[in-house]
Motif scaffolding. Sequence first.
Motif, PDB file in Angstrom:
ATOM      1  N   ILE A 121     -99.089  60.971  35.154  1.00 49.69           N
ATOM      2  CA  ILE A 121     -98.855  59.616  34.647  1.00 49.69           C
ATOM      3  C   ILE A 121     -97.499  59.491  33.961  1.00 49.69           C
ATOM      4  N   LEU A 122     -97.208  60.418  33.044  1.00 50.69           N
ATOM      5  CA  LEU A 122     -96.024  60.245  32.197  1.00 50.69           C
ATOM      6  C   LEU A 122     -94.701  60.070  32.940  1.00 50.69           C
ATOM      7  N   PRO A 123     -94.384  60.918  33.928  1.00 53.01           N
ATOM      8  CA  PRO A 123     -93.082  60.724  34.584  1.00 53.01           C
ATOM      9  C   PRO A 123     -92.937  59.357  35.245  1.00 53.01           C
ATOM     10  N   SER A 124     -94.066  58.711  35.595  1.00 51.50           N
ATOM     11  CA  SER A 124     -93.996  57.405  36.248  1.00 51.50           C
ATOM     12  C   SER A 124     -94.215  56.255  35.288  1.00 51.50           C
ATOM     13  N   ALA A 125     -94.244  56.539  33.979  1.00 54.59           N
ATOM     14  CA  ALA A 125     -94.572  55.495  33.013  1.00 54.59           C
ATOM     15  C   ALA A 125     -93.446  54.484  32.833  1.00 54.59           C
ATOM     16  N   ALA A 126     -92.280  54.747  33.412  1.00 58.28           N
ATOM     17  CA  ALA A 126     -91.197  53.765  33.392  1.00 58.28           C
ATOM     18  C   ALA A 126     -90.323  54.025  34.603  1.00 58.28           C
ATOM     19  N   SER A 127     -89.663  53.000  35.113  1.00 56.79           N
ATOM     20  CA  SER A 127     -88.786  53.225  36.261  1.00 56.79           C
ATOM     21  C   SER A 127     -87.578  52.302  36.182  1.00 56.79           C
ATOM     22  N   ILE A 128     -86.443  52.810  36.652  1.00 57.60           N
ATOM     23  CA  ILE A 128     -85.207  52.037  36.608  1.00 57.60           C
ATOM     24  C   ILE A 128     -85.345  50.785  37.467  1.00 57.60           C
ATOM     25  N   PHE A 129     -85.949  50.925  38.636  1.00 58.20           N
ATOM     26  CA  PHE A 129     -86.110  49.775  39.517  1.00 58.20           C
ATOM     27  C   PHE A 129     -86.968  48.709  38.848  1.00 58.20           C
ATOM     28  N   GLY A 130     -88.029  49.144  38.158  1.00 58.16           N
ATOM     29  CA  GLY A 130     -88.899  48.192  37.466  1.00 58.16           C
ATOM     30  C   GLY A 130     -88.154  47.434  36.382  1.00 58.16           C
ATOM     31  N   ILE A 131     -87.344  48.162  35.611  1.00 61.95           N
ATOM     32  CA  ILE A 131     -86.563  47.514  34.564  1.00 61.95           C
ATOM     33  C   ILE A 131     -85.598  46.510  35.196  1.00 61.95           C
ATOM     34  N   PHE A 132     -84.965  46.915  36.292  1.00 63.79           N
ATOM     35  CA  PHE A 132     -84.031  46.039  36.997  1.00 63.79           C
ATOM     36  C   PHE A 132     -84.709  44.747  37.418  1.00 63.79           C
ATOM     37  N   LEU A 133     -85.888  44.873  38.023  1.00 63.69           N
ATOM     38  CA  LEU A 133     -86.621  43.699  38.483  1.00 63.69           C
ATOM     39  C   LEU A 133     -86.956  42.761  37.325  1.00 63.69           C
ATOM     40  N   MET A 134     -87.423  43.344  36.228  1.00 65.47           N
ATOM     41  CA  MET A 134     -87.787  42.552  35.050  1.00 65.47           C
ATOM     42  C   MET A 134     -86.569  41.813  34.518  1.00 65.47           C
ATOM     43  N   ARG A 135     -85.460  42.511  34.418  1.00 63.41           N
ATOM     44  CA  ARG A 135     -84.253  41.902  33.869  1.00 63.41           C
ATOM     45  C   ARG A 135     -83.782  40.754  34.751  1.00 63.41           C
ATOM     46  N   GLN A 136     -83.806  40.982  36.076  1.00 59.04           N
ATOM     47  CA  GLN A 136     -83.419  39.916  37.006  1.00 59.04           C
ATOM     48  C   GLN A 136     -84.182  38.641  36.709  1.00 59.04           C
ATOM     49  N   PHE A 137     -85.496  38.782  36.593  1.00 59.44           N
ATOM     50  CA  PHE A 137     -86.329  37.594  36.408  1.00 59.44           C
ATOM     51  C   PHE A 137     -86.124  36.977  35.037  1.00 59.44           C
ATOM     52  N   MET A 138     -86.128  37.837  34.000  1.00 64.34           N
ATOM     53  CA  MET A 138     -86.098  37.309  32.647  1.00 64.34           C
ATOM     54  C   MET A 138     -84.759  36.697  32.290  1.00 64.34           C
ATOM     55  N   SER A 139     -83.709  37.044  33.028  1.00 66.26           N
ATOM     56  CA  SER A 139     -82.409  36.423  32.761  1.00 66.26           C
ATOM     57  C   SER A 139     -82.484  34.920  32.897  1.00 66.26           C
ATOM     58  N   SER A 140     -83.444  34.454  33.687  1.00 69.05           N
ATOM     59  CA  SER A 140     -83.510  33.022  33.944  1.00 69.05           C
ATOM     60  C   SER A 140     -84.324  32.267  32.899  1.00 69.05           C
ATOM     61  N   ILE A 141     -84.847  32.970  31.921  1.00 64.95           N
ATOM     62  CA  ILE A 141     -85.572  32.274  30.850  1.00 64.95           C
ATOM     63  C   ILE A 141     -84.548  31.621  29.926  1.00 64.95           C
ATOM     64  N   PRO A 142     -84.701  30.322  29.636  1.00 68.42           N
ATOM     65  CA  PRO A 142     -83.678  29.615  28.852  1.00 68.42           C
ATOM     66  C   PRO A 142     -83.538  30.182  27.446  1.00 68.42           C
ATOM     67  N   ASP A 143     -82.287  30.444  27.048  1.00 67.40           N
ATOM     68  CA  ASP A 143     -82.041  30.985  25.707  1.00 67.40           C
ATOM     69  C   ASP A 143     -82.513  30.049  24.614  1.00 67.40           C
ATOM     70  N   ASP A 144     -82.369  28.742  24.860  1.00 66.26           N
ATOM     71  CA  ASP A 144     -82.718  27.763  23.812  1.00 66.26           C
ATOM     72  C   ASP A 144     -84.177  27.908  23.397  1.00 66.26           C
ATOM     73  N   LEU A 145     -85.017  28.187  24.370  1.00 67.34           N
ATOM     74  CA  LEU A 145     -86.436  28.352  24.093  1.00 67.34           C
ATOM     75  C   LEU A 145     -86.643  29.471  23.076  1.00 67.34           C
ATOM     76  N   LEU A 146     -85.954  30.586  23.324  1.00 70.09           N
ATOM     77  CA  LEU A 146     -86.123  31.745  22.465  1.00 70.09           C
ATOM     78  C   LEU A 146     -85.475  31.510  21.102  1.00 70.09           C
ATOM     79  N   ASP A 147     -84.263  30.906  21.114  1.00 70.36           N
ATOM     80  CA  ASP A 147     -83.579  30.651  19.846  1.00 70.36           C
ATOM     81  C   ASP A 147     -84.374  29.704  18.973  1.00 70.36           C
ATOM     82  N   ALA A 148     -84.995  28.715  19.614  1.00 70.60           N
ATOM     83  CA  ALA A 148     -85.822  27.773  18.843  1.00 70.60           C
ATOM     84  C   ALA A 148     -86.946  28.514  18.138  1.00 70.60           C
TER      85      ALA A 148
END
Lengths: 309, 273
Positions: free
Chosen positions: B141-168
């Motif tokens: 389990i442990l060696p697969s508990a995180a992956s670079i590709f997974g982080i990449f995918l998450m970042r791609q998607f989350m970049s599109s979340i509006p900053d104003d929402l979070l800043d508010a």
Amino acid sequence: MRNESRAAALFLAPAMLVIFVLFLLPAAASLLLSVTDFDIYALADTSNVRFVGASNYQALFGDSVFWRALRNTLYFAGLGGPLTVMIALASALLVNAKLTRFKSLFRTIYFAPVVTSLVAVSIVFRYVFHVRVGLLNQLFEALGLAPIDWLGDPRFAMPAIVVLAVWKNFGYSMIIFVAGLQSIPEELYEAARIDGAGRLQQFRHVTIPMLGPTFLFVGIVTAVGYLQLFAEPYVMTPDGGPLKSTLSVVMLMYEQGFRWWSLGYAAAIAFVLFVVIALATVIQFRLQTARDRAAASAARAAKIVEGEA
Amino acid sequence: MKARRGTVLLHIALVLGAVITLVPLAWMVSASFMLTGEASSYPPRLVPSAATLDNYRALFTRMRIGRSFLNSTIVSVSITVLSVLFNSMAGYAFAKLRFRGRDRLFGLLLGALVIPTQIGMLPLFLMMKTAGLVNTYWGVILPSAASIFGIFLMRQFMSSIPDDLLDAARIDGASELRIYWSIVLPLARPILVTLALFTFMASWNDFMWPLIVLTGEDKYILPVAIATLSGEHAQDIELMMASSVLTILPVLILFIALQRYYIAGLMMGSVKG
């Protein structure tokens, strides 16, 4: 700002810990391991380890079995890679065509092999390639051709594995190509049509150049994956195949490292594989950049000629 | 008329391709229901003469494949839960949290994608041995508990979340953890499903590392178990086909049910952000 920095550290910690400690650190340690004589004696008592410099690599490059494995792996990637990409592109064009009905059904079917377990399908294909009762030879006989001893003939064993790999993987690249095709603006095709380009010319002068980045991505992903060939020969030809024609580099690494416990030697094999993969990636980058540059200057030249006409 | 003929040819090619793609899998299923020896009989049979569950029964009783099935489930679910959590946290940090060295670190991770996974397996095994994790679930389990590709995918998607929402939300006094849990995660649900699907499938089908770190039959996950089986029972085609069906079926069903997410995620991962 500071709040975010502190939060960032917390959010990053678990993933970074796993990736650094369980992936990057061992990868670096492999280099270290490759310059020692770590073997079964060291496994029992680590004080048996000696630093041996480049002698693992020297032994490696003098080992004909290693060169065989490297040749096999390059043959597999060199044959399977382009084949996979071409079939993926062909099926993407078919699935994405305007006149196609039931697009998503065909897309699902073509992609299904990708989600199957490689071990499970290797087991299936071992019987598909069976010289007497296998599906493929049954088809051959039905067509009046002589049966081939796929996994027993040194000429056909690796091609058989290529067939399996292409079958299993083309769907993945097909989806990437579909995404690429859908991102080509329709106006480019219209402009070409106005200039009198037929369908084939539109394909050559609009589709192919616009798919440049897609070709690069698919080419690299496929090549890198194929150079790591392991499960198929491990399951289908566990002894390395007829005249060791299906022994792959990773298989050799596994055998040396985890059967004979010559971990130092195996680490040297792993590092050489890493270099080969890095080279394959860089070469493809260079080739594609050169192609893009050539296409761009051709387009510019065409514009100049047009301007003068 | 020309368009009509073109359409027919197009669909003939598509159907031919579909047949070629499905035939090995169809034969696998068919042979799994055949009596022992039927699949290798001459003249060859394509459908069982009398469908039987004997092969499956033998797998669950004599070969105790139920144990491997359980191991696979435990390992894959654990890896999926952990890595979706860890990857989404890290992806969010890279996408939306501002800190020093953020882009450089992310660039480093992307560069590391070139490194083949096999190169670390030798020292990793030694590490696991020292930590006493050889032949344990955690070792897989442990060696697969995180992956670079997974982080990449998450970042791609989350970049599109509006900053104003979070800043508010920040202005309202919400902690970063609260923002992540109550705002970001619900918004990211489609990509979380996609990543969970990817991860579950990849871990279910994973072979080389489990082969290395699991040394006892009682801990084998399915691919390792059936690879071992295929060595011992090479002659029993029907039995081996049944074992392949068992290994492939769960993931195939999951894929067909959730293919929309899988394919969308694949496309997102390949198109340059």
